[in-house]
Write an enzyme that holds these catalytic residues in place. Structure first.
Site, PDB file in Angstrom:
ATOM      1  N   HIS A   1     -15.820   7.331  11.756  1.00 54.29           N
ATOM      2  CA  HIS A   1     -16.279   8.664  11.366  1.00 54.29           C
ATOM      3  C   HIS A   1     -15.337   9.279  10.336  1.00 54.29           C
ATOM      4  O   HIS A   1     -14.113   9.100  10.395  1.00 54.29           O
ATOM      5  CB  HIS A   1     -16.376   9.577  12.591  1.00 54.29           C
ATOM      6  CG  HIS A   1     -17.299  10.733  12.374  1.00 54.29           C
ATOM      7  ND1 HIS A   1     -16.937  11.844  11.643  1.00 54.29           N
ATOM      8  CD2 HIS A   1     -18.571  10.949  12.777  1.00 54.29           C
ATOM      9  CE1 HIS A   1     -17.952  12.695  11.607  1.00 54.29           C
ATOM     10  NE2 HIS A   1     -18.952  12.172  12.292  1.00 54.29           N
ATOM     11  N   HIS A   2     -15.925  10.013   9.395  1.00 55.09           N
ATOM     12  CA  HIS A   2     -15.141  10.637   8.331  1.00 55.09           C
ATOM     13  C   HIS A   2     -14.178  11.689   8.880  1.00 55.09           C
ATOM     14  O   HIS A   2     -13.184  12.041   8.234  1.00 55.09           O
ATOM     15  CB  HIS A   2     -16.079  11.279   7.303  1.00 55.09           C
ATOM     16  CG  HIS A   2     -15.569  11.200   5.897  1.00 55.09           C
ATOM     17  ND1 HIS A   2     -14.223  11.232   5.586  1.00 55.09           N
ATOM     18  CD2 HIS A   2     -16.211  11.097   4.700  1.00 55.09           C
ATOM     19  CE1 HIS A   2     -14.069  11.156   4.281  1.00 55.09           C
ATOM     20  NE2 HIS A   2     -15.259  11.058   3.720  1.00 55.09           N
ATOM     21  N   THR A   3     -14.433  12.206  10.069  1.00 55.57           N
ATOM     22  CA  THR A   3     -13.482  13.118  10.694  1.00 55.57           C
ATOM     23  C   THR A   3     -12.162  12.426  10.992  1.00 55.57           C
ATOM     24  O   THR A   3     -11.106  13.052  11.000  1.00 55.57           O
ATOM     25  CB  THR A   3     -14.088  13.674  12.004  1.00 55.57           C
ATOM     26  OG1 THR A   3     -15.025  14.692  11.674  1.00 55.57           O
ATOM     27  CG2 THR A   3     -13.041  14.269  12.908  1.00 55.57           C
TER      28      THR A   3
ATOM     29  N   ASN B   1      -7.752  13.182   7.001  1.00 53.74           N
ATOM     30  CA  ASN B   1      -8.279  13.390   5.653  1.00 53.74           C
ATOM     31  C   ASN B   1      -7.274  14.177   4.821  1.00 53.74           C
ATOM     32  O   ASN B   1      -6.884  15.292   5.201  1.00 53.74           O
ATOM     33  CB  ASN B   1      -9.606  14.153   5.718  1.00 53.74           C
ATOM     34  CG  ASN B   1     -10.741  13.294   6.224  1.00 53.74           C
ATOM     35  OD1 ASN B   1     -11.412  12.626   5.468  1.00 53.74           O
ATOM     36  ND2 ASN B   1     -10.943  13.309   7.546  1.00 53.74           N
TER      37      ASN B   1
END
Length: 481
Positions: free
Chosen positions: A134-136, A317
């Site tokens: 997941h991009h989280t 991120n």
């Protein structure tokens, strides 16, 4: 217990039934296919090097704070490492269909946000590994670092310490609220106490170095103006519009040595060459659809890493972005490359990426509930500010292995959402430049036109370099190399 940043949690808030926001990679391996036990054992021995892989997200009651990472007391590797057979005869089309189906499925938010799929049954005797994260949890660079961590640098396997992991005690609702309130108060107090010092330092620095201070203010103003300029809508095109939940995915590759040779002969950066080839692809797609490839029609978001060297390996991120208009209106390949290089240099000089980083820093200081509400609203309002996303992340330079099998290639996948019907991800590995093209399957049945156009874009630049040796992009000094 680590709290997510505003950028991390944003990828949770904007995910919906038509936008599964995981990044991914499709890795191809030489045979023979390992057993399921071999794959699980190989990944299990690397998990101590990636603690986040055994943590899940827990929300704070009443959204009083951003979600936190906690150890998953029910962690089971079997929920994350799966196996599937590519339908006979196991060719490219069958592999592509299976990969598209798996990429269209969202990750389970009640468990650690990643999964691996071993794909067997390929006609050439090889096999594939589809990894979804997941991009989280990661951005592009962190995702590449995670892949390098979970794989081995030699076929004999890397030496790692023993696994003595035991899940920590899960926090209750009262503690989650208390910690969120405490962190919020601490942040506000830190802002108040640092304000006089920051203001004093800025004033003192301005008095001692007025020229540098003026240049800093000017740079920030240029960055803000750049973002404001790109807030205007792009020209109407079928490349943007409502999307469904099903994803299309295609991949291609280019010899990296050839790309570097073109870079040396024609100038510009490698990223300029990538964007010029992508521009050719979108130009071909527009023409095939009977649309005029005019200026202001294709605007791409280009992620820019703001990760410092000592932050490599952190799974989070740390990214900003610039917005670039691709010159699809230019037919000549050399002129197209020149224009791309000039625009990218101007965007770098405009400090848009730095302004974007500051905006995400400000978002970290905002209360979680109103910020989440704003994101939910903003990403559900129709707009025409973006057409696509093009991300370029350097990959491993040395061969990697899983269960003693060598990884031959790894094709990246970037998620799409909102009204973006396409996205292009680029990486490098072991002498190859590898591209993955994500599309909305329903609205872009002609995605292969885009992929073929990108491949043709690289080929025409290579041909150009061979016939115009030494010619470089110019107009306004030399383009950065």
């Amino acid at each position: 217990m680590d709290r997510t940043s505003a950028l991390d949690s944003a990828f949770l808030h904007v995910e919906n039934r038509t936008a599964a926001l995981h990044i991914a990679s499709l890795a191809l391996f030489a045979g023979p296919v390992p057993t399921h036990q071999e794959v699980r054992a190989a990944i299990a021995r690397k998990l101590p090097l990636a603690p986040r892989c055994r943590q899940r997200l827990v929300g704070v009651p009443f959204a009083l704070g951003r979600p936190v990472w906690v150890d998953d007391p029910d962690f089971d590797l079997g929920r994350h490492v799966h196996r599937a057979a590519v339908p006979a005869p196991g060719g490219h089309a069958e592999l592509r269909g299976l990969v598209e189906r798996l990429l269209s499925e969202p990750l389970d938010h009640t468990a650690p946000l990643w999964e691996d799929w071993v794909l067997e049954g390929l006609a050439d005797g090889g096999w594939a590994l589809l990894t979804k994260v997941h991009h989280t949890m990661v951005d592009g660079i962190a995702g590449t670092d995670l892949l390098s961590t979970l794989l081995d640098a030699s076929p004999d396997g890397d030496a790692v310490r023993g696994d003595d992991w035991h899940p920590g005690r899960a926090p209750g609702g009262v503690r989650l609220v208390a910690d969120a309130v405490r962190d919020g108060v601490a942040l506000r107090l830190s802002e108040l106490t640092s304000l006089p010092q920051t203001a004093g330092a800025a004033l003192g620095g301005g008095l001692r170095h007025p020229r540098a201070a003026a240049e800093s203010v000017y740079a920030a103003a240029r960055g803000l103006i750049g973002y404001a300029t790109n807030a205007r809508p792009t020209d109407g095109t079928s490349l943007v519009g409502p999307i469904g939940r099903d994803r299309g995915y295609a991949w291609t590759e280019v010899d990296l040595a050839r790309v570097l040779d073109v870079h040396r002969r024609l100038g510009g950066t490698v990223n300029d060459l990538v964007l010029a080839a992508v521009t050719r692809g979108f130009r071909e797609l527009l023409l095939a659809r009977g649309e005029e490839p005019s200026a202001h029609k294709v605007r791409t978001l280009v992620p820019v890493s703001v990760r410092h060297p000592d932050q490599r390996g952190h799974l989070d991120n740390r990214v900003s972005a610039i917005l670039a208009e691709l010159p699809v209106e230019i037919a000549d390949p050399h002129d197209r490359l020149t224009e791309v290089a000039i625009r990218m240099r101007a965007l770098k000089d405009s400090h848009e990426a730095q302004v974007g980083e500051q905006i995400t820093g400000i978002a970290d200081a905002l209360p979680a509930l109103p910020l989440a509400a704003f994101l939910h609203l903003a990403f559900r309002m129709p707009h025409r500010n973006l057409t696509t996303v093009v991300t370029n992340v350097p990959g491993p330079t040395r061969p990697l292995y899983l269960a003693g099998r060598r990884m031959v290639a790894t094709f990246p996948y970037v998620p799409i959402g909102d009204r973006l019907r396409s996205g292009i991800a680029v990486t490098t590995y072991d002498g190859r430049l590898l591209l993955g093209v994500t599309t909305d399957r329903d609205s872009m049945p002609d995605a292969d036109v885009l992929v073929d156009g990108i491949t043709a874009g690289f080929a025409e630049l290579a041909a150009l370099a061979g016939t115009r040796t030494g010619r470089t992009t110019h107009r306004k000094a030399k383009v950065a190399r």
